[in-house]
Design an enzyme around this catalytic site. Structure first.
Site, mmCIF file in Angstrom:
data_model
loop_
_atom_site.group_PDB
_atom_site.id
_atom_site.type_symbol
_atom_site.label_atom_id
_atom_site.label_comp_id
_atom_site.label_asym_id
_atom_site.label_seq_id
_atom_site.Cartn_x
_atom_site.Cartn_y
_atom_site.Cartn_z
ATOM 1 N N ARG A 36 -11.501 7.957 -0.746
ATOM 2 C CA ARG A 36 -10.902 9.122 -0.080
ATOM 3 C C ARG A 36 -11.955 10.120 0.394
ATOM 4 O O ARG A 36 -11.754 10.789 1.401
ATOM 5 C CB ARG A 36 -9.907 9.807 -1.009
ATOM 6 C CG ARG A 36 -8.655 8.991 -1.136
ATOM 7 C CD ARG A 36 -7.576 9.735 -1.859
ATOM 8 N NE ARG A 36 -6.327 9.025 -1.729
ATOM 9 C CZ ARG A 36 -5.353 9.051 -2.626
ATOM 10 N NH1 ARG A 36 -5.489 9.785 -3.717
ATOM 11 N NH2 ARG A 36 -4.250 8.380 -2.431
ATOM 12 N N LYS A 198 12.357 -1.192 -5.878
ATOM 13 C CA LYS A 198 13.695 -0.625 -5.722
ATOM 14 C C LYS A 198 14.198 -0.574 -4.292
ATOM 15 O O LYS A 198 13.508 -0.076 -3.408
ATOM 16 C CB LYS A 198 13.671 0.812 -6.259
ATOM 17 C CG LYS A 198 13.585 0.906 -7.755
ATOM 18 C CD LYS A 198 13.825 2.328 -8.110
ATOM 19 C CE LYS A 198 13.819 2.643 -9.560
ATOM 20 N NZ LYS A 198 13.616 4.094 -9.714
ATOM 21 N N GLY A 349 0.392 2.329 -1.876
ATOM 22 C CA GLY A 349 -0.638 2.038 -2.862
ATOM 23 C C GLY A 349 -0.745 0.578 -3.259
ATOM 24 O O GLY A 349 -1.825 -0.007 -3.232
ATOM 25 N N GLY A 372 3.390 7.661 0.260
ATOM 26 C CA GLY A 372 4.623 8.430 0.485
ATOM 27 C C GLY A 372 4.699 8.965 1.903
ATOM 28 O O GLY A 372 5.734 8.865 2.574
HETATM 29 P P1 AMP Z 1 7.297 0.009 -5.529
HETATM 30 O O1 AMP Z 1 6.651 1.133 -6.247
HETATM 31 O O2 AMP Z 1 8.758 0.187 -5.294
HETATM 32 O O3 AMP Z 1 6.550 -0.397 -4.271
HETATM 33 O O4 AMP Z 1 7.249 -1.234 -6.527
HETATM 34 C C1 AMP Z 1 6.056 -1.809 -6.956
HETATM 35 C C2 AMP Z 1 6.305 -2.572 -8.218
HETATM 36 O O5 AMP Z 1 7.307 -3.543 -8.021
HETATM 37 C C3 AMP Z 1 5.084 -3.319 -8.681
HETATM 38 O O6 AMP Z 1 4.660 -2.750 -9.895
HETATM 39 C C4 AMP Z 1 5.575 -4.738 -8.894
HETATM 40 O O7 AMP Z 1 5.114 -5.313 -10.084
HETATM 41 C C5 AMP Z 1 7.069 -4.584 -8.923
HETATM 42 N N1 AMP Z 1 7.766 -5.824 -8.528
HETATM 43 C C6 AMP Z 1 7.660 -6.454 -7.346
HETATM 44 N N2 AMP Z 1 8.404 -7.562 -7.348
HETATM 45 C C7 AMP Z 1 9.007 -7.646 -8.554
HETATM 46 C C8 AMP Z 1 9.911 -8.569 -9.148
HETATM 47 N N3 AMP Z 1 10.344 -9.641 -8.477
HETATM 48 N N4 AMP Z 1 10.343 -8.301 -10.384
HETATM 49 C C9 AMP Z 1 9.910 -7.224 -11.057
HETATM 50 N N5 AMP Z 1 9.056 -6.314 -10.550
HETATM 51 C C10 AMP Z 1 8.604 -6.520 -9.307
#
Ligand code: AMP
Length: 391
Positions: A36, A198, A349, A372
Protein backbone atom coordinates in the site's frame (compact mmCIF):
# COMPACT_ATOMS: atom_id res chain seq x y z
CA UNK A 1 -19.39 15.79 -12.70
CA UNK A 2 -15.77 16.71 -13.00
CA UNK A 3 -13.11 15.64 -10.56
CA UNK A 4 -9.68 17.22 -10.82
CA UNK A 5 -6.54 15.15 -11.08
CA UNK A 6 -3.48 16.10 -9.02
CA UNK A 7 -1.65 17.23 -12.19
CA UNK A 8 -4.32 19.93 -12.64
CA UNK A 9 -4.09 21.25 -9.07
CA UNK A 10 -1.94 24.23 -8.00
CA UNK A 11 0.21 22.28 -5.55
CA UNK A 12 3.56 24.02 -6.11
CA UNK A 13 4.61 25.70 -2.85
CA UNK A 14 1.23 24.85 -1.31
CA UNK A 15 0.44 22.79 1.79
CA UNK A 16 -0.94 19.71 0.02
CA UNK A 17 -2.84 17.27 2.22
CA UNK A 18 -2.89 13.80 0.66
CA UNK A 19 -5.16 11.18 2.24
CA UNK A 20 -3.35 7.91 1.58
CA UNK A 21 -4.14 4.34 2.58
CA UNK A 22 -1.18 3.31 4.70
CA UNK A 23 -3.24 0.72 6.58
CA UNK A 24 -0.44 -1.83 6.31
CA UNK A 25 0.26 -4.98 8.35
CA UNK A 26 2.94 -4.56 11.05
CA UNK A 27 5.02 -7.25 12.65
CA UNK A 28 7.62 -6.74 15.35
CA UNK A 29 7.36 -2.96 14.97
CA UNK A 30 8.08 -3.11 11.22
CA UNK A 31 5.95 -2.95 8.09
CA UNK A 32 5.55 -6.58 6.93
CA UNK A 33 3.90 -5.78 3.58
CA UNK A 34 4.57 -2.37 2.04
CA UNK A 35 2.33 -2.81 -1.04
CA UNK A 36 0.00 0.00 0.00
CA UNK A 37 2.88 2.40 0.63
CA UNK A 38 4.38 1.64 -2.78
CA UNK A 39 0.97 2.12 -4.44
CA UNK A 40 0.95 5.71 -3.15
CA UNK A 41 4.46 6.56 -4.40
CA UNK A 42 3.48 7.95 -7.83
CA UNK A 43 1.31 10.62 -6.18
CA UNK A 44 3.87 11.35 -3.47
CA UNK A 45 6.76 11.62 -5.92
CA UNK A 46 4.73 13.84 -8.24
CA UNK A 47 3.87 16.19 -5.36
CA UNK A 48 7.51 16.35 -4.25
CA UNK A 49 8.70 17.04 -7.79
CA UNK A 50 6.26 19.94 -8.08
CA UNK A 51 7.55 21.48 -4.86
CA UNK A 52 4.42 20.82 -2.83
CA UNK A 53 4.66 21.09 0.96
CA UNK A 54 3.34 17.59 1.39
CA UNK A 55 1.23 16.38 4.31
CA UNK A 56 0.37 12.66 4.30
CA UNK A 57 -2.45 11.28 6.44
CA UNK A 58 -3.80 7.77 6.97
CA UNK A 59 -5.42 5.44 9.45
CA UNK A 60 -3.84 2.16 10.50
CA UNK A 61 -5.79 -0.71 12.08
CA UNK A 62 -8.59 -0.21 14.55
CA UNK A 63 -7.30 1.76 17.54
CA UNK A 64 -10.95 2.61 18.32
CA UNK A 65 -10.51 6.32 18.87
CA UNK A 66 -7.65 6.03 21.39
CA UNK A 67 -3.94 6.67 21.14
CA UNK A 68 -2.29 3.26 21.04
CA UNK A 69 1.41 2.79 20.20
CA UNK A 70 0.64 -0.59 18.55
CA UNK A 71 -1.11 1.32 15.78
CA UNK A 72 1.41 4.13 15.38
CA UNK A 73 2.44 5.18 11.87
CA UNK A 74 6.08 5.53 12.98
CA UNK A 75 7.09 2.21 11.27
CA UNK A 76 5.34 3.43 8.10
CA UNK A 77 7.45 6.59 8.28
CA UNK A 78 10.57 4.42 8.51
CA UNK A 79 9.61 2.45 5.41
CA UNK A 80 8.63 5.59 3.51
CA UNK A 81 12.05 7.13 4.21
CA UNK A 82 13.68 4.05 2.70
CA UNK A 83 11.40 4.00 -0.35
CA UNK A 84 11.76 7.74 -1.05
CA UNK A 85 15.45 7.78 -0.09
CA UNK A 86 14.94 11.06 1.72
CA UNK A 87 14.27 12.39 5.19
CA UNK A 88 10.63 12.87 6.15
CA UNK A 89 9.05 14.31 9.28
CA UNK A 90 6.77 12.02 11.27
CA UNK A 91 4.41 13.91 13.59
CA UNK A 92 3.30 12.58 16.95
CA UNK A 93 -0.27 13.63 16.31
CA UNK A 94 -2.59 14.43 13.41
CA UNK A 95 -4.19 17.64 14.74
CA UNK A 96 -3.30 20.32 17.31
CA UNK A 97 -0.90 23.23 17.63
CA UNK A 98 2.26 21.13 17.23
CA UNK A 99 1.07 19.66 13.94
CA UNK A 100 -0.13 23.05 12.69
CA UNK A 101 3.34 24.47 13.28
CA UNK A 102 5.02 21.52 11.56
CA UNK A 103 2.72 21.98 8.54
CA UNK A 104 3.26 25.74 8.45
CA UNK A 105 7.06 25.35 8.61
CA UNK A 106 7.24 22.74 5.82
CA UNK A 107 9.53 23.74 2.99
CA UNK A 108 8.80 23.04 -0.68
CA UNK A 109 9.27 19.35 -1.46
CA UNK A 110 9.36 18.39 2.22
CA UNK A 111 7.14 15.58 3.52
CA UNK A 112 5.24 15.43 6.81
CA UNK A 113 3.50 12.19 7.80
CA UNK A 114 0.75 12.64 10.38
CA UNK A 115 0.05 10.13 13.16
CA UNK A 116 -2.89 7.69 12.89
CA UNK A 117 -6.14 9.57 12.17
CA UNK A 118 -8.13 6.93 14.05
CA UNK A 119 -6.46 7.85 17.34
CA UNK A 120 -9.45 10.21 17.38
CA UNK A 121 -12.97 8.77 17.36
CA UNK A 122 -13.97 11.97 15.56
CA UNK A 123 -12.31 10.66 12.38
CA UNK A 124 -14.76 7.81 11.77
CA UNK A 125 -17.63 9.88 13.20
CA UNK A 126 -16.92 12.48 10.48
CA UNK A 127 -17.02 15.09 13.24
CA UNK A 128 -17.33 18.67 11.87
CA UNK A 129 -14.89 20.19 14.38
CA UNK A 130 -12.24 17.55 13.70
CA UNK A 131 -12.79 17.92 9.95
CA UNK A 132 -12.13 21.65 10.25
CA UNK A 133 -8.96 21.05 12.25
CA UNK A 134 -7.62 18.75 9.53
CA UNK A 135 -8.64 21.22 6.85
CA UNK A 136 -6.73 24.03 8.59
CA UNK A 137 -3.53 22.18 7.73
CA UNK A 138 -4.12 22.32 4.00
CA UNK A 139 -4.38 24.59 0.97
CA UNK A 140 -5.00 21.67 -1.40
CA UNK A 141 -6.69 18.33 -0.67
CA UNK A 142 -5.91 15.16 -2.61
CA UNK A 143 -7.52 11.78 -1.99
CA UNK A 144 -5.47 8.76 -3.07
CA UNK A 145 -6.97 6.30 -0.56
CA UNK A 146 -9.33 4.31 -2.74
CA UNK A 147 -9.67 1.60 -0.09
CA UNK A 148 -11.35 4.14 2.23
CA UNK A 149 -13.41 5.98 -0.39
CA UNK A 150 -16.60 4.11 0.55
CA UNK A 151 -16.42 5.62 4.03
CA UNK A 152 -17.63 9.12 4.90
CA UNK A 153 -14.98 9.96 7.48
CA UNK A 154 -13.48 13.33 8.44
CA UNK A 155 -10.35 12.77 6.31
CA UNK A 156 -12.22 11.34 3.30
CA UNK A 157 -15.34 13.49 3.28
CA UNK A 158 -15.84 16.01 6.12
CA UNK A 159 -12.68 18.07 5.66
CA UNK A 160 -12.95 18.35 1.89
CA UNK A 161 -15.60 21.10 1.84
CA UNK A 162 -13.24 23.34 3.84
CA UNK A 163 -10.31 23.16 1.41
CA UNK A 164 -10.24 25.37 -1.66
CA UNK A 165 -8.61 23.02 -4.17
CA UNK A 166 -9.39 19.32 -4.27
CA UNK A 167 -8.84 16.27 -6.44
CA UNK A 168 -7.53 12.71 -6.78
CA UNK A 169 -4.10 11.15 -7.04
CA UNK A 170 -2.67 8.54 -9.43
CA UNK A 171 -3.88 5.45 -7.54
CA UNK A 172 -7.43 6.72 -7.15
CA UNK A 173 -7.50 7.68 -10.83
CA UNK A 174 -6.38 4.19 -11.86
CA UNK A 175 -9.00 2.52 -9.63
CA UNK A 176 -11.84 4.71 -10.90
CA UNK A 177 -10.76 4.20 -14.49
CA UNK A 178 -10.72 0.38 -14.46
CA UNK A 179 -13.70 -0.14 -12.16
CA UNK A 180 -15.62 2.66 -13.88
CA UNK A 181 -15.11 1.04 -17.29
CA UNK A 182 -16.85 -2.12 -16.06
CA UNK A 183 -19.96 -0.06 -15.49
CA UNK A 184 -19.57 2.15 -18.53
CA UNK A 185 -18.86 0.47 -21.85
CA UNK A 186 -16.95 -2.73 -21.14
CA UNK A 187 -15.57 -4.72 -24.09
CA UNK A 188 -17.93 -7.66 -24.61
CA UNK A 189 -18.36 -10.41 -23.67
CA UNK A 190 -18.11 -9.13 -20.10
CA UNK A 191 -17.89 -12.02 -17.65
CA UNK A 192 -18.09 -11.61 -13.87
CA UNK A 193 -16.82 -14.26 -11.47
CA UNK A 194 -18.20 -14.14 -7.95
CA UNK A 195 -17.33 -16.31 -4.99
CA UNK A 196 -17.02 -16.05 -1.25
CA UNK A 197 -19.01 -17.17 1.70
CA UNK A 198 -22.27 -15.27 1.66
CA UNK A 199 -24.95 -14.54 -0.91
CA UNK A 200 -26.20 -11.77 1.36
CA UNK A 201 -22.95 -9.81 0.87
CA UNK A 202 -23.19 -10.11 -2.90
CA UNK A 203 -26.87 -9.55 -3.72
CA UNK A 204 -26.37 -5.90 -4.61
CA UNK A 205 -23.35 -6.61 -6.79
CA UNK A 206 -25.08 -9.48 -8.64
CA UNK A 207 -28.14 -7.30 -9.26
CA UNK A 208 -25.94 -4.56 -10.68
CA UNK A 209 -24.02 -7.05 -12.84
CA UNK A 210 -27.24 -8.49 -14.29
CA UNK A 211 -27.66 -5.15 -16.01
CA UNK A 212 -24.05 -5.01 -17.23
CA UNK A 213 -22.50 -8.45 -17.70
CA UNK A 214 -23.06 -11.12 -20.36
CA UNK A 215 -22.35 -13.96 -17.94
CA UNK A 216 -21.95 -14.35 -14.18
CA UNK A 217 -19.98 -17.37 -12.91
CA UNK A 218 -20.79 -18.22 -9.30
CA UNK A 219 -18.60 -20.35 -7.05
CA UNK A 220 -17.66 -20.48 -3.36
CA UNK A 221 -20.08 -21.27 -0.58
CA UNK A 222 -22.66 -18.91 -2.02
CA UNK A 223 -23.13 -21.22 -5.01
CA UNK A 224 -24.86 -23.74 -2.71
CA UNK A 225 -27.68 -21.34 -1.88
CA UNK A 226 -28.28 -20.95 -5.63
CA UNK A 227 -28.06 -24.72 -6.27
CA UNK A 228 -30.45 -25.49 -3.42
CA UNK A 229 -32.84 -22.85 -4.76
CA UNK A 230 -32.84 -24.86 -8.01
CA UNK A 231 -33.64 -28.04 -6.12
CA UNK A 232 -30.15 -29.58 -6.28
CA UNK A 233 -29.13 -31.58 -3.17
CA UNK A 234 -26.21 -29.84 -1.43
CA UNK A 235 -25.63 -32.10 1.61
CA UNK A 236 -24.38 -30.05 4.52
CA UNK A 237 -22.75 -27.32 2.40
CA UNK A 238 -23.15 -23.77 3.72
CA UNK A 239 -26.57 -22.49 2.69
CA UNK A 240 -28.31 -19.26 3.65
CA UNK A 241 -31.83 -20.59 4.06
CA UNK A 242 -33.28 -17.08 4.32
CA UNK A 243 -31.77 -16.16 0.95
CA UNK A 244 -33.22 -19.04 -1.11
CA UNK A 245 -36.03 -16.83 -2.39
CA UNK A 246 -33.63 -14.04 -3.36
CA UNK A 247 -31.44 -16.58 -5.15
CA UNK A 248 -34.45 -17.88 -7.15
CA UNK A 249 -35.41 -14.32 -7.99
CA UNK A 250 -31.87 -13.53 -9.23
CA UNK A 251 -31.89 -16.67 -11.42
CA UNK A 252 -35.27 -15.64 -12.86
CA UNK A 253 -34.10 -12.10 -13.58
CA UNK A 254 -31.00 -13.47 -15.27
CA UNK A 255 -33.14 -15.63 -17.59
CA UNK A 256 -35.33 -12.63 -18.44
CA UNK A 257 -32.33 -10.45 -19.16
CA UNK A 258 -30.57 -13.24 -21.05
CA UNK A 259 -27.57 -13.08 -18.75
CA UNK A 260 -26.01 -16.50 -18.43
CA UNK A 261 -25.47 -17.65 -14.84
CA UNK A 262 -23.01 -20.51 -14.52
CA UNK A 263 -23.12 -22.56 -11.32
CA UNK A 264 -20.67 -25.36 -10.49
CA UNK A 265 -21.59 -28.75 -11.97
CA UNK A 266 -19.18 -30.72 -9.79
CA UNK A 267 -17.63 -30.19 -6.39
CA UNK A 268 -14.76 -31.15 -4.14
CA UNK A 269 -16.58 -32.44 -1.06
CA UNK A 270 -15.54 -33.61 2.39
CA UNK A 271 -17.15 -34.46 5.70
CA UNK A 272 -15.62 -31.29 7.18
CA UNK A 273 -13.27 -28.48 6.19
CA UNK A 274 -10.68 -30.09 8.44
CA UNK A 275 -10.39 -33.16 6.18
CA UNK A 276 -6.95 -33.34 4.58
CA UNK A 277 -8.40 -34.44 1.25
CA UNK A 278 -11.64 -34.03 -0.59
CA UNK A 279 -13.31 -36.13 -3.26
CA UNK A 280 -14.94 -35.00 -6.49
CA UNK A 281 -18.68 -35.52 -6.98
CA UNK A 282 -20.82 -34.54 -9.95
CA UNK A 283 -24.25 -32.97 -9.48
CA UNK A 284 -25.95 -33.74 -6.16
CA UNK A 285 -23.85 -33.67 -2.99
CA UNK A 286 -24.46 -36.70 -0.75
CA UNK A 287 -25.89 -36.38 2.78
CA UNK A 288 -23.28 -35.53 5.38
CA UNK A 289 -20.82 -34.07 2.86
CA UNK A 290 -20.13 -30.43 2.15
CA UNK A 291 -18.94 -28.72 -1.02
CA UNK A 292 -15.67 -26.93 -0.29
CA UNK A 293 -14.40 -26.17 -3.79
CA UNK A 294 -15.63 -26.27 -7.38
CA UNK A 295 -14.68 -29.49 -9.19
CA UNK A 296 -12.54 -29.99 -12.33
CA UNK A 297 -15.47 -29.92 -14.81
CA UNK A 298 -16.61 -26.60 -13.33
CA UNK A 299 -13.05 -25.25 -13.49
CA UNK A 300 -12.99 -26.22 -17.18
CA UNK A 301 -16.42 -24.67 -17.90
CA UNK A 302 -15.55 -21.42 -16.09
CA UNK A 303 -12.16 -21.39 -17.84
CA UNK A 304 -13.77 -21.69 -21.28
CA UNK A 305 -16.08 -18.77 -20.52
CA UNK A 306 -13.15 -16.65 -19.36
CA UNK A 307 -11.00 -17.56 -22.35
CA UNK A 308 -13.61 -16.08 -24.71
CA UNK A 309 -14.31 -12.97 -22.60
CA UNK A 310 -12.97 -9.52 -23.38
CA UNK A 311 -13.62 -8.10 -19.92
CA UNK A 312 -13.50 -10.06 -16.65
CA UNK A 313 -14.28 -8.89 -13.11
CA UNK A 314 -13.50 -11.27 -10.24
CA UNK A 315 -14.42 -10.99 -6.57
CA UNK A 316 -14.30 -13.76 -3.96
CA UNK A 317 -12.68 -17.20 -3.71
CA UNK A 318 -14.40 -20.20 -5.37
CA UNK A 319 -13.73 -22.50 -2.45
CA UNK A 320 -12.15 -22.65 0.98
CA UNK A 321 -8.84 -21.78 -0.61
CA UNK A 322 -7.01 -21.24 2.69
CA UNK A 323 -6.89 -25.07 2.90
CA UNK A 324 -4.67 -26.64 0.21
CA UNK A 325 -7.16 -29.50 -0.38
CA UNK A 326 -9.81 -26.97 -1.41
CA UNK A 327 -7.71 -24.30 -3.13
CA UNK A 328 -7.46 -25.62 -6.69
CA UNK A 329 -10.66 -24.02 -8.03
CA UNK A 330 -9.62 -20.57 -6.83
CA UNK A 331 -6.00 -20.90 -7.95
CA UNK A 332 -7.11 -22.15 -11.39
CA UNK A 333 -9.35 -19.12 -11.68
CA UNK A 334 -6.36 -16.87 -10.98
CA UNK A 335 -4.43 -18.64 -13.76
CA UNK A 336 -7.40 -18.46 -16.15
CA UNK A 337 -7.57 -14.69 -15.65
CA UNK A 338 -3.82 -14.37 -16.17
CA UNK A 339 -3.95 -16.43 -19.40
CA UNK A 340 -6.91 -14.54 -20.85
CA UNK A 341 -6.49 -11.67 -23.30
CA UNK A 342 -9.37 -9.80 -21.66
CA UNK A 343 -9.13 -6.70 -19.52
CA UNK A 344 -9.03 -8.40 -16.11
CA UNK A 345 -10.04 -6.57 -12.94
CA UNK A 346 -9.77 -8.18 -9.52
CA UNK A 347 -11.32 -6.65 -6.42
CA UNK A 348 -11.36 -7.88 -2.86
CA UNK A 349 -8.86 -9.20 -0.36
CA UNK A 350 -9.23 -12.98 -0.82
CA UNK A 351 -9.15 -12.98 -4.61
CA UNK A 352 -6.12 -10.69 -4.51
CA UNK A 353 -4.42 -13.13 -2.10
CA UNK A 354 -5.19 -15.99 -4.53
CA UNK A 355 -3.71 -14.01 -7.42
CA UNK A 356 -0.55 -13.40 -5.41
CA UNK A 357 -0.38 -17.03 -4.25
CA UNK A 358 -0.52 -18.12 -7.90
CA UNK A 359 2.28 -15.73 -8.82
CA UNK A 360 0.30 -14.19 -11.69
CA UNK A 361 -0.22 -10.64 -10.41
CA UNK A 362 1.90 -9.20 -13.24
CA UNK A 363 -0.52 -10.60 -15.82
CA UNK A 364 -3.70 -9.06 -14.36
CA UNK A 365 -4.78 -5.73 -15.84
CA UNK A 366 -5.87 -4.17 -12.56
CA UNK A 367 -5.82 -5.47 -8.99
CA UNK A 368 -7.92 -3.19 -6.85
CA UNK A 369 -6.53 -2.00 -3.54
CA UNK A 370 -10.02 -1.67 -2.07
CA UNK A 371 -12.22 -4.72 -1.48
CA UNK A 372 -15.26 -2.98 0.01
CA UNK A 373 -14.84 0.14 -2.09
CA UNK A 374 -14.51 -1.81 -5.37
CA UNK A 375 -17.65 -3.86 -4.62
CA UNK A 376 -19.65 -0.74 -3.75
CA UNK A 377 -18.53 0.92 -6.96
CA UNK A 378 -19.56 -2.11 -9.05
CA UNK A 379 -22.86 -2.15 -7.14
CA UNK A 380 -23.38 1.27 -8.69
CA UNK A 381 -23.16 3.14 -5.39
CA UNK A 382 -21.70 6.62 -5.09
CA UNK A 383 -18.59 6.54 -2.92
CA UNK A 384 -18.64 9.41 -0.38
CA UNK A 385 -14.88 9.90 -0.76
CA UNK A 386 -15.35 10.41 -4.49
CA UNK A 387 -18.56 12.44 -4.32
CA UNK A 388 -16.86 14.93 -1.98
CA UNK A 389 -14.36 15.76 -4.72
CA UNK A 390 -16.86 16.58 -7.44
CA UNK A 391 -16.74 20.18 -8.56
P1 AMP B 1 -16.07 -13.55 1.44
O1 AMP B 1 -15.49 -12.79 2.57
O2 AMP B 1 -17.56 -13.53 1.40
O3 AMP B 1 -15.45 -13.19 0.11
O4 AMP B 1 -15.74 -15.08 1.73
C1 AMP B 1 -14.44 -15.57 1.77
C2 AMP B 1 -14.43 -16.86 2.53
O5 AMP B 1 -15.32 -17.79 1.95
C3 AMP B 1 -13.08 -17.52 2.51
O6 AMP B 1 -12.58 -17.51 3.83
C4 AMP B 1 -13.36 -18.94 2.05
O7 AMP B 1 -12.68 -19.91 2.80
C5 AMP B 1 -14.84 -19.07 2.23
N1 AMP B 1 -15.43 -20.09 1.34
C6 AMP B 1 -15.39 -20.07 -0.01
N2 AMP B 1 -15.99 -21.17 -0.49
C7 AMP B 1 -16.42 -21.90 0.56
C8 AMP B 1 -17.11 -23.13 0.69
N3 AMP B 1 -17.49 -23.83 -0.38
N4 AMP B 1 -17.41 -23.54 1.93
C9 AMP B 1 -17.04 -22.84 3.01
N5 AMP B 1 -16.38 -21.66 2.95
C10 AMP B 1 -16.06 -21.20 1.74
Amino acid sequence: MAIKFIEELPIGGKRTFVRVDFNVPLSGGKVSDDTRIREALPTIKHAISRGARLILASHLGRPKGKRNPDFSLMPVGERLRELLEMEIIVAEDCVGDGVRKLAADLREGQVLLLENLRFYKEEEANDPGFSEKLAQLADVYVNDAFGCAHRAHASTAGMVAHVKHKGIGYLMRKELKYLGELLGKPNRPFVAVLGGAKVSDKIAVISSLLAKADAVLIGGAMAYTFLKAQGVAVGKSLVEEDKLKVASEILKQARERKVEILLPVDHVVAASPDDAKGEVVKGAIPEGRMGLDIGPSSVAAFGTRIASARTVFWNGPLGMFERPAFAEGTLSMARALADSKAVTVVGGGDSVAAIQQSGVAERITHISTGGGASLELVEGKTLPGVAALEE
